[in-house]
Design a protein around this motif. Structure first.
Motif, short mmCIF file in Angstrom:
data_model
loop_
_atom_site.label_atom_id
_atom_site.label_comp_id
_atom_site.label_asym_id
_atom_site.label_seq_id
_atom_site.Cartn_x
_atom_site.Cartn_y
_atom_site.Cartn_z
N LEU A 242 5.17 -8.56 -35.55
CA LEU A 242 5.06 -8.52 -34.48
C LEU A 242 5.38 -10.53 -34.32
O LEU A 242 4.88 -11.00 -34.78
N GLY A 243 6.92 -10.55 -33.68
CA GLY A 243 7.46 -11.79 -33.72
C GLY A 243 6.60 -12.69 -32.62
O GLY A 243 6.18 -12.21 -31.62
N ALA A 244 6.97 -14.13 -32.85
CA ALA A 244 6.29 -14.98 -31.74
C ALA A 244 6.79 -14.68 -30.46
O ALA A 244 5.98 -14.57 -29.61
N PRO B 36 6.75 -14.11 -37.67
CA PRO B 36 5.63 -13.12 -37.60
C PRO B 36 4.26 -13.70 -37.44
O PRO B 36 3.84 -14.64 -37.90
N VAL B 37 3.63 -13.25 -36.48
CA VAL B 37 2.47 -13.60 -35.98
C VAL B 37 1.34 -12.72 -35.87
O VAL B 37 0.14 -12.83 -35.49
N GLY B 38 1.83 -11.46 -36.33
CA GLY B 38 0.70 -10.36 -36.16
C GLY B 38 1.44 -9.11 -36.49
O GLY B 38 2.59 -9.07 -36.77
N ARG C 134 18.07 -14.43 -20.11
CA ARG C 134 19.35 -14.76 -20.72
C ARG C 134 20.17 -16.10 -19.80
O ARG C 134 20.87 -16.92 -20.35
N ARG C 135 20.05 -15.76 -18.80
CA ARG C 135 20.54 -16.76 -17.82
C ARG C 135 19.93 -17.99 -17.67
O ARG C 135 20.68 -19.15 -17.42
N HIS C 136 18.68 -17.92 -17.71
CA HIS C 136 17.97 -19.35 -17.31
C HIS C 136 17.15 -19.58 -18.60
O HIS C 136 16.24 -20.39 -18.39
N GLY C 137 17.24 -19.07 -19.69
CA GLY C 137 16.39 -19.20 -20.90
C GLY C 137 16.51 -20.74 -21.28
O GLY C 137 17.59 -21.35 -21.49
N ARG C 138 15.60 -21.37 -21.97
CA ARG C 138 15.78 -22.37 -22.85
C ARG C 138 16.23 -22.06 -24.16
O ARG C 138 17.03 -23.10 -24.60
N ARG C 139 16.33 -20.78 -24.62
CA ARG C 139 16.79 -20.65 -25.86
C ARG C 139 16.99 -18.98 -26.05
O ARG C 139 16.01 -18.25 -25.24
N GLN C 140 17.79 -18.42 -26.69
CA GLN C 140 17.79 -17.13 -27.12
C GLN C 140 16.29 -16.58 -27.42
O GLN C 140 15.98 -16.98 -28.50
N LEU C 141 16.03 -15.40 -26.85
CA LEU C 141 14.62 -14.89 -27.45
C LEU C 141 15.20 -13.94 -28.61
O LEU C 141 16.15 -13.32 -28.66
N VAL C 142 14.25 -13.80 -29.70
CA VAL C 142 14.71 -12.81 -30.75
C VAL C 142 13.53 -11.89 -31.27
O VAL C 142 12.35 -12.31 -30.85
N SER C 143 14.07 -10.78 -31.37
CA SER C 143 12.88 -9.42 -31.74
C SER C 143 13.11 -9.04 -32.93
O SER C 143 14.22 -9.39 -33.73
N HIS C 144 12.06 -8.21 -33.78
CA HIS C 144 12.35 -7.92 -34.71
C HIS C 144 12.98 -6.32 -34.67
O HIS C 144 13.12 -5.85 -33.52
N GLN D 27 -1.58 -4.45 -33.22
CA GLN D 27 -2.81 -5.09 -32.74
C GLN D 27 -2.64 -5.08 -31.40
O GLN D 27 -3.69 -5.71 -30.59
N LEU D 28 -1.43 -4.80 -30.55
CA LEU D 28 -1.29 -4.96 -29.05
C LEU D 28 -1.92 -3.69 -28.39
O LEU D 28 -2.12 -2.71 -29.15
N SER D 29 -2.05 -3.98 -27.40
CA SER D 29 -2.39 -2.99 -26.32
C SER D 29 -1.29 -2.07 -26.09
O SER D 29 -0.25 -2.48 -26.52
N GLU D 30 -1.68 -0.87 -25.57
CA GLU D 30 -0.54 0.09 -25.33
C GLU D 30 0.54 -0.49 -24.31
O GLU D 30 1.89 -0.16 -24.50
N GLN D 31 0.17 -1.27 -23.55
CA GLN D 31 1.14 -2.15 -22.52
C GLN D 31 1.82 -2.99 -23.56
O GLN D 31 3.02 -3.02 -23.42
#
Length: 152
Positions: free
Chosen positions: A81-83, A22-24, A64-74, A28-32
Motif C-alpha cells: 500500500l503506497g503512501a 510502501p506504508v502498509g 490531475r488538473r489541480h494537484g500539487r504533484r502527480q499521484l502514484v500507485s503501485h 490491512q484496508l477496509s473493503e471500501q
C-alpha cells in the motif's frame, strides 16, 4: 514492488517517488479502502460505465488538473500500500463518514485549497456508493481484484 504511473519510474520526481513509498499492505484496508485503491490502480472491471467509475474519474480529473504533484500507485497485483494510495483511501473514508472538515484538510494537501471542497464532495459520493454497493451486492466488487497488469 511495482509502480504504475503516467511516466516511467526513472522519470518520476523525488516527490512522486515519496508518494509511492510502501506504508502498509493492501489487505490491512477496509473493503471500501481496497475498492478505492483498486480503482486508483486502474481496475477496468470497476470503472466500466458504472456510476462508481464515473465519480472516480471526476475526482481523479480534479486531482490531475489541480494537484500539487502527480499521484502514484503501485501495480494491480502488488500487495504493498503506497503512501498516496493510503491517503486516497483515508480521504474517501473520512468524506463518506461525514467528516468533511478533516477530509477537506487532507484534500488541501493534494489539491489547491479552492478546489478542495469539490474533491471532498466527489469523495463523499464515491465512498457512500461503494458502501451501498458492498451492502447490497458484495459480488459486484469481485471484479476489484482483476485489471491491468502492473508496470514495473
Amino acid at each position: 514492488m511495482s509502480f504504475q504511473s503516467a511516466r516511467a519510474l526513472d522519470q518520476l520526481t523525488e516527490d512522486a517517488l515519496e508518494g509511492a513509498q510502501p506504508v502498509g499492505k493492501l489487505s490491512q484496508l477496509s473493503e471500501q479502502g481496497r475498492v478505492v485503491v483498486t480503482l486508483f490502480r486502474g481496475s477496468d472491471a470497476l470503472r466500466r460505465s458504472s456510476d462508481m467509475g464515473k465519480i472516480f474519474e471526476q475526482m481523479m480529473m480534479v486531482f490531475r488538473r489541480h494537484g500539487r504533484r502527480q499521484l502514484v500507485s503501485h501495480g494491480m497485483s502488488c500487495d504493498c500500500l503506497g503512501a498516496d494510495e493510503a491517503v486516497l483511501a483515508q480521504f474517501v473514508r473520512l468524506a463518506a463518514r461525514g467528516k468533511r472538515e478533516d477530509a477537506c484538510l487532507m484534500a488541501m494537501l493534494i489539491v489547491r485549497a479552492d478546489v478542495a471542497p469539490l474533491a471532498v464532495s466527489l469523495a463523499e459520493q464515491m465512498g457512500l456508493l461503494i458502501d451501498a454497493t458492498l451492502r447490497t451486492d458484495p459480488r459486484a466488487m469481485m471484479g476489484a481484484e482483476t485489471g491491468k497488469s502492473a508496470v514495473h
